[in-house]
Design an enzyme around this catalytic site. Structure first.
Site, mmCIF file in Angstrom:
data_model
loop_
_atom_site.group_PDB
_atom_site.id
_atom_site.type_symbol
_atom_site.label_atom_id
_atom_site.label_comp_id
_atom_site.label_asym_id
_atom_site.label_seq_id
_atom_site.Cartn_x
_atom_site.Cartn_y
_atom_site.Cartn_z
ATOM 1 N N GLU A 178 32.992 35.139 37.657
ATOM 2 C CA GLU A 178 32.129 36.282 36.735
ATOM 3 C C GLU A 178 30.890 35.373 36.443
ATOM 4 O O GLU A 178 31.566 34.001 36.159
ATOM 5 C CB GLU A 178 33.522 36.542 35.625
ATOM 6 C CG GLU A 178 34.416 37.964 36.758
ATOM 7 C CD GLU A 178 33.750 39.163 36.562
ATOM 8 O OE1 GLU A 178 32.006 39.039 36.983
ATOM 9 O OE2 GLU A 178 34.596 40.138 37.028
ATOM 10 N N HIS A 197 28.004 38.628 39.247
ATOM 11 C CA HIS A 197 29.249 38.018 40.320
ATOM 12 C C HIS A 197 29.390 37.905 41.608
ATOM 13 O O HIS A 197 28.589 38.599 42.023
ATOM 14 C CB HIS A 197 30.338 38.705 39.516
ATOM 15 C CG HIS A 197 30.931 40.045 39.960
ATOM 16 N ND1 HIS A 197 31.454 40.551 39.144
ATOM 17 C CD2 HIS A 197 30.201 40.179 41.182
ATOM 18 C CE1 HIS A 197 31.660 41.905 40.543
ATOM 19 N NE2 HIS A 197 31.461 41.739 41.473
ATOM 20 N N ASN A 230 26.867 42.725 36.809
ATOM 21 C CA ASN A 230 26.663 41.379 36.536
ATOM 22 C C ASN A 230 26.091 40.139 37.061
ATOM 23 O O ASN A 230 25.803 38.937 35.950
ATOM 24 C CB ASN A 230 28.022 40.865 35.127
ATOM 25 C CG ASN A 230 29.234 41.046 35.957
ATOM 26 O OD1 ASN A 230 29.193 40.581 37.467
ATOM 27 N ND2 ASN A 230 30.076 40.402 35.281
ATOM 28 N N ASP A 268 37.632 37.159 48.345
ATOM 29 C CA ASP A 268 38.632 37.358 47.412
ATOM 30 C C ASP A 268 39.516 38.543 47.341
ATOM 31 O O ASP A 268 39.593 39.319 48.114
ATOM 32 C CB ASP A 268 37.572 37.878 46.091
ATOM 33 C CG ASP A 268 37.338 38.223 46.327
ATOM 34 O OD1 ASP A 268 37.496 40.238 47.117
ATOM 35 O OD2 ASP A 268 35.854 38.553 45.293
HETATM 36 P P1 PGA Z 1 30.022 46.014 45.545
HETATM 37 O O1 PGA Z 1 30.460 45.600 44.983
HETATM 38 O O2 PGA Z 1 29.213 45.633 47.567
HETATM 39 O O3 PGA Z 1 30.957 47.496 46.559
HETATM 40 O O4 PGA Z 1 28.521 47.017 45.792
HETATM 41 C C1 PGA Z 1 29.761 43.951 44.968
HETATM 42 C C2 PGA Z 1 30.143 42.990 43.545
HETATM 43 O O5 PGA Z 1 30.696 44.135 43.261
HETATM 44 O O6 PGA Z 1 30.384 42.198 44.404
#
Ligand code: PGA
Length: 212
Positions: free
Chosen positions: A110, A105, A103, A36
């Site tokens: 999302e 995602h 959450n 992404d």
């Molecule tokens: P993080 O992000 O690896 O920085 O915790 C994970 C995400 O939000 O997909």
């Protein structure tokens, strides 16, 4: 393979880099797609997914530069850009690595994202915007992005879902024990035939040992 940036996979990328340096592994025949990308940033923003993944892995391994594919939200035609990205992916990924949002995602898919979604522009939820602040040295936090869709993730031959730290314990419990529902995109991975979940002790603290 499809790879995320962010905090969670840092240790895996350090090990991958070490393996390549030691001659135990090679990316010469690999193709890497970034999962992404945040919108509204300058292309060289150090907090962008592309730049983070470059620093964490790509610059340290022998991947041919043409085999590193990334999303460009600055393209004047993002719809066509996303279509071209899906066309370049072509077949199913051999492997997708995923972190998990607080959450649930996956990438920037999302809660409520369509299961048949392909690469597209998405709006980020408020909590995701706040949580992204740690990647940036400025206050101009992105509120949208481009993401590989759930369809492509779910079609991948193999998926690794990764989570570290106590903050992820609750969403990991919901993902493993709760309903399989689009309101927690990570829960959809329970229907995948070859998905592995890797948690550290803190992220797995609310899981008991029964089942799964
Ligand atoms: P993080 O992000 O690896 O920085 O915790 C994970 C995400 O939000 O997909």
């Amino acid at each position: 393979m499809c790879l995320p940036s962010g905090t969670t996979p840092a240790g895996i990328y350090a090990e991958m880099s070490r393996s390549v340096r030691a001659g135990l592994a090679s990316f010469q025949r690999a193709r890497v797609f970034v999962l992404d990308e945040f919108g509204g940033l300058s292309p060289d923003d150090p907090g962008s997914s592309r730049q983070m993944l470059r620093r964490q892995l790509i610059d340290a391994v022998d991947l041919p530069s043409a085999a590193f594919h990334f999303l460009d939200p600055g393209d004047s035609d993002v719809v066509r850009h996303c279509r071209d990205y899906d066309a370049a992916i072509a077949d199913a990924f051999d492997l997708v690595l995923l972190g998990i949002g607080l959450n649930g995602h996956l990438g920037m898919n999302e809660p409520g994202s369509p299961m048949d979604g392909s690469t597209r522009r998405v709006e980020l939820h408020g909590a995701t915007i706040q949580s992204s602040a740690r990647y940036f040295t400025h206050q101009n936090l992105p509120h949208w992005g481009l993401t590989v869709g759930l369809k492509t993730i779910l079609e991948s031959k193999e998926v690794w879902l990764l989570a570290n730290g106590a903050a992820k314990a609750e969403i990991i419990q919901q993902t493993v024990r709760g309903d399989i529902s689009a309101s927690n995109p990570a829960s959809l991975l329970r229907r995948h035939p070859d998905c592995s979940l890797f948690v550290d002790a803190d992220a797995g603290a609310l899981l008991d040992n029964a089942g799964h």
